[in-house]
Design a protein around this motif. Structure first.
Motif, mmCIF file in Angstrom:
data_model
loop_
_atom_site.group_PDB
_atom_site.id
_atom_site.type_symbol
_atom_site.label_atom_id
_atom_site.label_comp_id
_atom_site.label_asym_id
_atom_site.label_seq_id
_atom_site.Cartn_x
_atom_site.Cartn_y
_atom_site.Cartn_z
ATOM 1 N N UNK A 203 26.181 48.264 12.792
ATOM 2 C CA UNK A 203 26.236 49.065 11.648
ATOM 3 C C UNK A 203 26.545 50.516 12.179
ATOM 4 N N UNK A 204 25.955 50.918 13.395
ATOM 5 C CA UNK A 204 26.186 52.352 13.848
ATOM 6 C C UNK A 204 27.421 52.401 14.267
ATOM 7 N N UNK A 205 28.420 51.420 14.776
ATOM 8 C CA UNK A 205 29.510 51.640 15.763
ATOM 9 C C UNK A 205 29.320 51.799 16.854
ATOM 10 N N UNK A 206 28.168 51.033 17.310
ATOM 11 C CA UNK A 206 27.622 51.320 18.582
ATOM 12 C C UNK A 206 27.821 50.025 19.656
ATOM 13 N N UNK A 207 29.107 49.150 19.192
ATOM 14 C CA UNK A 207 29.526 48.337 20.307
ATOM 15 C C UNK A 207 30.368 48.712 21.266
ATOM 16 N N UNK A 208 30.774 47.871 22.185
ATOM 17 C CA UNK A 208 31.523 48.252 23.288
ATOM 18 C C UNK A 208 32.473 47.179 23.411
ATOM 19 N N UNK A 209 34.080 47.365 23.659
ATOM 20 C CA UNK A 209 34.856 46.367 24.374
ATOM 21 C C UNK A 209 34.186 45.745 25.657
ATOM 22 N N UNK A 210 34.675 44.523 25.850
ATOM 23 C CA UNK A 210 34.163 43.643 26.982
ATOM 24 C C UNK A 210 33.992 44.198 28.259
ATOM 25 N N UNK A 211 35.109 45.153 28.558
ATOM 26 C CA UNK A 211 35.131 45.817 29.953
ATOM 27 C C UNK A 211 34.202 46.954 30.061
ATOM 28 N N UNK A 212 33.482 47.309 29.092
ATOM 29 C CA UNK A 212 32.403 48.419 28.945
ATOM 30 C C UNK A 212 31.102 47.985 29.161
ATOM 31 N N UNK A 213 30.957 46.484 28.733
ATOM 32 C CA UNK A 213 29.499 46.139 28.795
ATOM 33 C C UNK A 213 29.007 46.378 30.198
ATOM 34 N N UNK A 214 27.678 47.197 30.083
ATOM 35 C CA UNK A 214 27.126 47.558 31.471
ATOM 36 C C UNK A 214 25.717 47.246 31.527
ATOM 37 N N UNK A 215 25.123 46.979 32.536
ATOM 38 C CA UNK A 215 23.639 46.663 32.626
ATOM 39 C C UNK A 215 22.731 47.877 32.506
ATOM 40 N N UNK A 216 21.369 47.714 32.245
ATOM 41 C CA UNK A 216 20.458 48.858 32.907
ATOM 42 C C UNK A 216 19.798 48.218 33.877
ATOM 43 N N UNK A 217 19.583 48.729 34.878
ATOM 44 C CA UNK A 217 18.481 48.504 35.994
ATOM 45 C C UNK A 217 17.288 49.383 35.933
ATOM 46 N N UNK A 218 17.500 50.814 35.483
ATOM 47 C CA UNK A 218 16.722 51.665 35.755
ATOM 48 C C UNK A 218 16.414 52.007 37.087
ATOM 49 N N UNK A 219 16.035 50.974 37.976
ATOM 50 C CA UNK A 219 15.580 51.670 39.363
ATOM 51 C C UNK A 219 16.866 51.928 40.194
ATOM 52 N N UNK A 220 18.146 51.355 39.941
ATOM 53 C CA UNK A 220 19.320 51.446 40.536
ATOM 54 C C UNK A 220 19.720 53.053 40.133
ATOM 55 N N UNK A 221 19.646 53.151 38.601
ATOM 56 C CA UNK A 221 19.993 54.473 38.390
ATOM 57 C C UNK A 221 19.142 55.692 38.934
ATOM 58 N N UNK A 222 17.966 55.293 39.170
ATOM 59 C CA UNK A 222 16.941 56.376 39.878
ATOM 60 C C UNK A 222 17.496 56.595 41.008
#
Length: 231
Positions: A203-222
């Motif tokens: 509803x908020x327009x916060x979808x992404x195309x297939x190639x932009x689907x990304x994980x959130x690992x938290x530990x890796x980002x740190x």
């Protein structure tokens, strides 16, 4: 609105289907069997709903945090399905999904989510649900030592529901807290609880195309932020 949700970020494997207000869901506890189970589960739930992938409006995926391998499997499979059917994708937080589960089960609107992250840490978040049914707290997601989670709790007050495997792994985490902690009755995320969150993102327009689907690992980002030259 027709949405398929897939989650393999933890020991659990689940799929759910939103069909114009009707919810179909399938949840299994199947550690290390995600790759064998998830596609048959998707096929079964689509058959149950009498719908094909191409008739869906969007595909939601559990973006993590959670098991590195589990998150990667879920996103890879979701991308494959979405690509073939040309569907937009909506990434949903594993921690927010458990908060939604606590609200569904107990009516909790303030939730402390903690997933056992191994290595003496938890994936942590503080989520609060507003009167419109929107969860706030994504910015609080972090990977923390249990003592750091206790420090976060010391900044809060009132009653909070607890969800996730982190509380069983570290029972002392809330032992000395001044908060009123209630059991949110959710240990692992379920895809059915991703559906309202995915609906909001769509509803908020916060979808992404297939190639932009990304994980959130938290530990890796740190770890990434700590590399020399990375701001």
């Amino acid at each position: 609105m027709r949405i398929l949700a897939i989650d393999t970020a933890t020991e659990a494997c689940s799929v759910a289907l939103w069909l114009d207000g009707q919810v179909l869901n399938h949840f299994e506890l199947c550690p290390r069997e995600h790759t064998q189970r998830i596609l048959p589960m998707v096929r079964d739930i689509l058959n149950q709903g009498g719908i094909s992938l191409s008739e869906l409006d969007a595909l939601a995926f559990g973006r993590g945090p959670g098991s590195f391998t589990g998150v990667r499997i879920g996103i890879g499979i979701a991308q494959g399905l979405a690509l073939g059917a040309e569907l937009p994708m909506a990434g949903v937080s594993t921690l927010a999904t458990m908060a939604e589960g606590a609200w569904r089960r107990t009516g909790a609107t303030r939730v402390l989510a903690a997933i056992d992250a191994r290595m003496g840490e938890v994936y942590w978040a503080e989520y609060q649900r507003d009167e419109q049914g929107v969860w706030h707290g994504e910015e609080s997601e972090a990977v923390l030592k249990p003592e750091a989670a206790c420090e976060r709790m010391a900044q809060l007050d009132g009653e909070w529901a607890t969800v996730g495997t982190g509380w069983q792994a570290w029972p002392e985490m809330g032992a000395d807290s001044q908060l009123t902690l209630k059991d949110g009755e959710v240990t692992l995320p379920e895809a059915r609880d991703m559906l309202p969150l995915a609906q909001w993102r769509i509803d908020q327009g916060k979808t992404v195309p297939v190639e932009q689907a990304e994980p959130v690992y938290l530990r890796n980002e740190v770890a990434w932020k700590k590399l020399p030259g990375r701001g």
